[in-house]
Scaffold this motif. Structure first.
Motif, PDB file in Angstrom:
ATOM      1  N   GLY A  85       0.861  -1.185   0.000  1.00 28.81           N
ATOM      2  CA  GLY A  85       0.000   0.000   0.000  1.00 28.81           C
ATOM      3  C   GLY A  85       0.891   1.226   0.000  1.00 28.81           C
ATOM      4  N   PHE A  86       0.414   2.297  -0.616  1.00 27.57           N
ATOM      5  CA  PHE A  86       1.202   3.525  -0.705  1.00 27.57           C
ATOM      6  C   PHE A  86       0.437   4.695  -0.088  1.00 27.57           C
ATOM      7  CE2 PHE A  86       2.698   0.918  -4.217  1.00 27.57           C
ATOM      8  CZ  PHE A  86       4.065   1.124  -4.221  1.00 27.57           C
ATOM      9  N   VAL A  87       1.176   5.483   0.699  1.00 36.25           N
ATOM     10  CA  VAL A  87       0.651   6.762   1.172  1.00 36.25           C
ATOM     11  C   VAL A  87       1.725   7.797   0.873  1.00 36.25           C
ATOM     12  CG1 VAL A  87      -0.241   8.071   3.135  1.00 36.25           C
ATOM     13  CG2 VAL A  87      -0.575   5.603   3.057  1.00 36.25           C
ATOM     14  N   PHE A  88       1.358   8.871   0.215  1.00 36.11           N
ATOM     15  CA  PHE A  88       2.342   9.869  -0.207  1.00 36.11           C
ATOM     16  C   PHE A  88       2.130  11.186   0.527  1.00 36.11           C
ATOM     17  CE2 PHE A  88       1.596   7.059  -3.843  1.00 36.11           C
ATOM     18  CZ  PHE A  88       2.878   6.650  -4.128  1.00 36.11           C
ATOM     19  N   GLN A  89       3.084  12.079   0.357  1.00 33.14           N
ATOM     20  CA  GLN A  89       2.951  13.420   0.944  1.00 33.14           C
ATOM     21  C   GLN A  89       1.729  14.118   0.362  1.00 33.14           C
ATOM     22  OE1 GLN A  89       6.473  15.819   0.747  1.00 33.14           O
ATOM     23  NE2 GLN A  89       5.535  17.482   1.878  1.00 33.14           N
ATOM     24  N   SER A  90       1.613  14.094  -0.965  1.00 28.20           N
ATOM     25  CA  SER A  90       0.375  14.507  -1.593  1.00 28.20           C
ATOM     26  C   SER A  90      -0.484  13.263  -1.655  1.00 28.20           C
ATOM     27  CB  SER A  90       0.620  15.028  -3.002  1.00 28.20           C
ATOM     28  OG  SER A  90       1.449  16.153  -2.940  1.00 28.20           O
ATOM     29  N   HIS A  91      -1.701  13.381  -1.197  1.00 25.61           N
ATOM     30  CA  HIS A  91      -2.509  12.174  -1.008  1.00 25.61           C
ATOM     31  C   HIS A  91      -2.923  11.524  -2.323  1.00 25.61           C
ATOM     32  CE1 HIS A  91      -5.586  14.979  -2.076  1.00 25.61           C
ATOM     33  NE2 HIS A  91      -5.159  15.772  -1.114  1.00 25.61           N
ATOM     34  N   GLN A 130      -5.632  12.770   4.206  1.00 24.57           N
ATOM     35  CA  GLN A 130      -4.569  11.796   4.445  1.00 24.57           C
ATOM     36  C   GLN A 130      -5.134  10.544   5.117  1.00 24.57           C
ATOM     37  OE1 GLN A 130      -2.269  11.259   2.727  1.00 24.57           O
ATOM     38  NE2 GLN A 130      -0.535  12.539   3.200  1.00 24.57           N
ATOM     39  N   ARG A 131      -6.169  10.705   5.937  1.00 23.99           N
ATOM     40  CA  ARG A 131      -6.846   9.541   6.515  1.00 23.99           C
ATOM     41  C   ARG A 131      -7.530   8.710   5.432  1.00 23.99           C
ATOM     42  NH1 ARG A 131      -8.093   9.472  12.105  1.00 23.99           N
ATOM     43  NH2 ARG A 131      -6.741  11.005  13.092  1.00 23.99           N
ATOM     44  N   VAL A 132      -8.125   9.385   4.456  1.00 24.55           N
ATOM     45  CA  VAL A 132      -8.729   8.653   3.330  1.00 24.55           C
ATOM     46  C   VAL A 132      -7.632   7.883   2.582  1.00 24.55           C
ATOM     47  CG1 VAL A 132      -9.995   8.823   1.145  1.00 24.55           C
ATOM     48  CG2 VAL A 132     -10.612  10.324   3.066  1.00 24.55           C
ATOM     49  N   GLU A 160       6.667  10.626   3.503  1.00 26.44           N
ATOM     50  CA  GLU A 160       6.349  11.950   4.056  1.00 26.44           C
ATOM     51  C   GLU A 160       4.850  12.183   4.184  1.00 26.44           C
ATOM     52  OE1 GLU A 160       8.124  14.445   5.196  1.00 26.44           O
ATOM     53  OE2 GLU A 160      10.161  14.090   4.535  1.00 26.44           O
ATOM     54  N   PRO A 161       4.113  11.235   4.749  1.00 27.74           N
ATOM     55  CA  PRO A 161       2.644  11.365   4.763  1.00 27.74           C
ATOM     56  C   PRO A 161       2.154  12.534   5.602  1.00 27.74           C
ATOM     57  CG  PRO A 161       3.312   9.578   6.198  1.00 27.74           C
ATOM     58  CD  PRO A 161       4.545  10.015   5.456  1.00 27.74           C
ATOM     59  N   THR A 162       3.010  13.019   6.503  1.00 26.91           N
ATOM     60  CA  THR A 162       2.586  14.131   7.352  1.00 26.91           C
ATOM     61  C   THR A 162       3.267  15.431   6.947  1.00 26.91           C
ATOM     62  OG1 THR A 162       4.337  13.709   8.970  1.00 26.91           O
ATOM     63  CG2 THR A 162       2.273  12.539   9.290  1.00 26.91           C
ATOM     64  N   GLY A 163       4.004  15.403   5.826  1.00 23.25           N
ATOM     65  CA  GLY A 163       4.815  16.550   5.435  1.00 23.25           C
ATOM     66  C   GLY A 163       4.039  17.827   5.163  1.00 23.25           C
ATOM     67  N   ASN A 164       2.791  17.684   4.732  1.00 22.80           N
ATOM     68  CA  ASN A 164       1.994  18.879   4.420  1.00 22.80           C
ATOM     69  C   ASN A 164       1.029  19.259   5.528  1.00 22.80           C
ATOM     70  OD1 ASN A 164       3.079  19.361   1.885  1.00 22.80           O
ATOM     71  ND2 ASN A 164       1.635  17.997   0.847  1.00 22.80           N
ATOM     72  N   LEU A 165       1.142  18.592   6.678  1.00 19.19           N
ATOM     73  CA  LEU A 165       0.132  18.794   7.724  1.00 19.19           C
ATOM     74  C   LEU A 165       0.685  19.635   8.871  1.00 19.19           C
ATOM     75  CD1 LEU A 165      -1.237  15.134   7.935  1.00 19.19           C
ATOM     76  CD2 LEU A 165      -2.125  17.040   6.553  1.00 19.19           C
ATOM     77  N   ASP A 166      -0.213  20.348   9.555  1.00 17.02           N
ATOM     78  CA  ASP A 166       0.198  21.052  10.769  1.00 17.02           C
ATOM     79  C   ASP A 166       0.501  20.002  11.850  1.00 17.02           C
ATOM     80  OD1 ASP A 166      -2.239  20.524  12.499  1.00 17.02           O
ATOM     81  OD2 ASP A 166      -3.170  21.485  10.769  1.00 17.02           O
TER      82      ASP A 166
END
Ligand code: ADP
Ligand code: ADP
Length: 229
Positions: free
Chosen positions: A89-95, A152-154, A171-177
């Protein structure tokens, strides 16, 4: 049980050309079932190159890469694609959600690609996954109407659609506060612990890296330290 095994992995770009450069210089790495590992290292150290190899998006120049017991060396492209679909499975910085689709439709995408047309069972799985990431009430909202953390949860729910043994999170959290980043990280840890899914998390966030089971540090194409455990 190892989900991922790398032995002597080397990667060069521009093989056979004057510009040939070796980027990864012999990586040995094993990730066990359920492990939650951070991959850190400076920009240019080879993290993306390594992730592309593990994600079966590119092939090593030499060395062996085994996923869930399958040696990928001799597989052709179609076999790699199939293994990727079922194992990673893949999760990216940009979802990379489809903004005009609902949360539910986005989570169904991997199953649709595999099986061709939507059915009730797929919907049921997607609903369950959205429940699991805390978005039960948001399933019929368009992705474009959701916050960065929700999107990102989706994406995490979608990465779980095929029940892969391994999830690569770049970097899944890279764009998040900070607050959303912590909560998305906590969700991934919970998913990993409850399902036994192995995670490899690429991050520049050292506070999060130190909460992982293990830190794998890459410098100039070599693993220099593995802390934690
Ligand atoms: P990192 O996570 O270490 O920043 P990336 O995979 O994001 O690594 O990027 C790899 C290399 O490509 C880096 O040198 C980075 O500066 C460069 N890079 C990444 N994204 C872009 C982009 N959108 N445009 C130009 N260069 C990029
Ligand atoms: P990181 O993700 O840690 O920033 P990368 O794997 O993106 O590192 O890059 C490692 C090195 O490989 C960099 O020097 C980068 O310029 C180089 N590189 C990455 N992709 C290519 C490519 N397709 N062709 C040639 N060089 C590349």
């Amino acid at each position: 049980d190892d989900v991922l095994r790398l032995a002597g992995i080397r990667k060069s770009y521009g093989v056979g050309k004057p510009t040939e450069t070796e980027i990864l210089h012999g990586i040995d790495l094993v990730l066990e079932k359920g492990e939650f590992a951070a991959l850190i290292g400076p920009s240019g150290s080879g993290k993306s190159t390594l992730l592309n190899l593990i994600g079966l998006l590119d092939r090593p120049t030499s060395g062996t890469l085994t996923i869930n017991g399958t040696d990928t060396t001799a597989l052709d492209d179609a076999q790699l694609t199939r293994l990727r679909g079922h194992s990673i499975g893949f999760v990216f910085q940009s979802h990379y959600l489809i903004s005009a689709f609902t949360a539910l439709e986005n989570v169904m995408m991997p199953m649709l690609l595999e099986r061709g047309r939507p059915d009730a069972a797929m919907r049921e799985v997607a609903r369950g996954l959205l429940d699991r990431v805390g978005l039960a009430k948001w399933r019929d909202h368009l992705a474009s109407d959701m916050s960065g953390g929700q999107q990102q949860r989706v994406a995490i729910a979608r990465s779980l659609a095929m029940s892969p043994p391994l999830i690569l999170a770049d970097e899944p959290t890279g764009n998040l506060d900070t607050k959303s980043a912590d909560s998305v990280f906590a969700l991934m840890r919970e998913v990993s612990a409850s399902s036994g899914t192995t995670f490899l998390l690429v991050t520049h966030n050292l506070a999060l890296a130190h909460q992982c089971d293990r830190i794998i540090e890459l410098v100039d194409g070599q693993v220099v330290a593995m802390a934690g455990g």
